[in-house]
Design a protein around this motif. Structure first.
Motif, PDB file in Angstrom:
ATOM      1  N   ILE A   9     -49.081  18.986 139.184  1.00  0.00           N
ATOM      2  CA  ILE A   9     -48.119  19.993 138.458  1.00  0.00           C
ATOM      3  C   ILE A   9     -48.090  19.079 136.883  1.00  0.00           C
ATOM      4  O   ILE A   9     -48.549  20.226 136.102  1.00  0.00           O
ATOM      5  N   LYS A  10     -48.067  18.077 136.630  1.00  0.00           N
ATOM      6  CA  LYS A  10     -47.963  17.459 135.335  1.00  0.00           C
ATOM      7  C   LYS A  10     -49.450  18.010 134.704  1.00  0.00           C
ATOM      8  O   LYS A  10     -49.316  18.557 133.546  1.00  0.00           O
ATOM      9  N   CYS A  11     -50.564  17.817 135.404  1.00  0.00           N
ATOM     10  CA  CYS A  11     -51.693  18.180 134.871  1.00  0.00           C
ATOM     11  C   CYS A  11     -52.078  19.937 134.651  1.00  0.00           C
ATOM     12  O   CYS A  11     -52.410  20.296 133.437  1.00  0.00           O
ATOM     13  N   LYS A  12     -51.407  20.608 135.380  1.00  0.00           N
ATOM     14  CA  LYS A  12     -51.306  22.280 134.923  1.00  0.00           C
ATOM     15  C   LYS A  12     -50.381  22.308 133.729  1.00  0.00           C
ATOM     16  O   LYS A  12     -50.861  23.164 132.959  1.00  0.00           O
ATOM     17  N   ILE A  13     -49.240  21.710 133.676  1.00  0.00           N
ATOM     18  CA  ILE A  13     -48.482  21.813 132.423  1.00  0.00           C
ATOM     19  C   ILE A  13     -49.060  21.638 131.241  1.00  0.00           C
ATOM     20  O   ILE A  13     -49.212  22.205 130.304  1.00  0.00           O
TER      21      ILE A  13
END
Length: 155
Positions: A9-13
């Motif tokens: 999720i952090k990577c997508k953000i």
């Protein structure tokens, strides 16, 4: 498993990708899945909540309001609560009931403001196309002074 999900999720953000509703919900509840160090995870998640892009404006607003629960549950001091609420953008986030007030505060009188008509139409178009929005296009049109066509087309 939870750390892997949070990392994805952090990577997508960071890549400015839109989170699915499920991913956004995971972002909110991930803190509860840790038995220890909840506050440390809260410190990681709060800035992500503010930066995250959601499938709809309404959903983003509701998830931001949901973050208040986890902040109050796991923050260690009142100062931490205030800081983390500011970090997620809770004060700037509006409920739909506040939408009319916010548009008036930005100078949108009857849906029109110098240089900002396109911006207000963009927001109204997003709201109108959101399946979770409790207002119909007709209600938005009546409330903000734009035609249904302007709202639907965003211009």
């Amino acid at each position: 498993m939870v750390k892997k999900i949070l990392s994805r999720i952090k990577c997508k953000i960071e890549n400015k990708e839109v989170l699915t509703k499920l991913e956004f919900i995971w972002l909110i509840i991930v803190i509860r899945t840790f038995e220890e160090n909840n506050f440390e995870i809260l410190e990681i998640v709060c800035p992500l909540i503010k930066m995250a892009k959601a499938e709809s404006l309404h959903f983003k607003m509701e998830m931001t309001f949901c973050s208040r629960y986890i902040i109050h549950k796991y923050a260690e001091t009142v100062d931490d609560i205030l800081r983390l609420e500011e970090m997620v953008g809770l004060k700037e986030t509006l409920r739909f009931g506040d939408l009319e007030k916010e548009i008036e505060n930005r100078g949108f009188v009857n849906g029109k403001a110098e240089g900002e008509t396109v911006g207000s139409l963009s927001v109204l178009k997003e709201l109108a196309s959101d399946p979770d929005c409790r207002y119909t296009v007709e209600e938005l049109s009546e409330k903000f002074g734009f035609t249904k066509e302007q709202i639907i087309n965003g211009k």
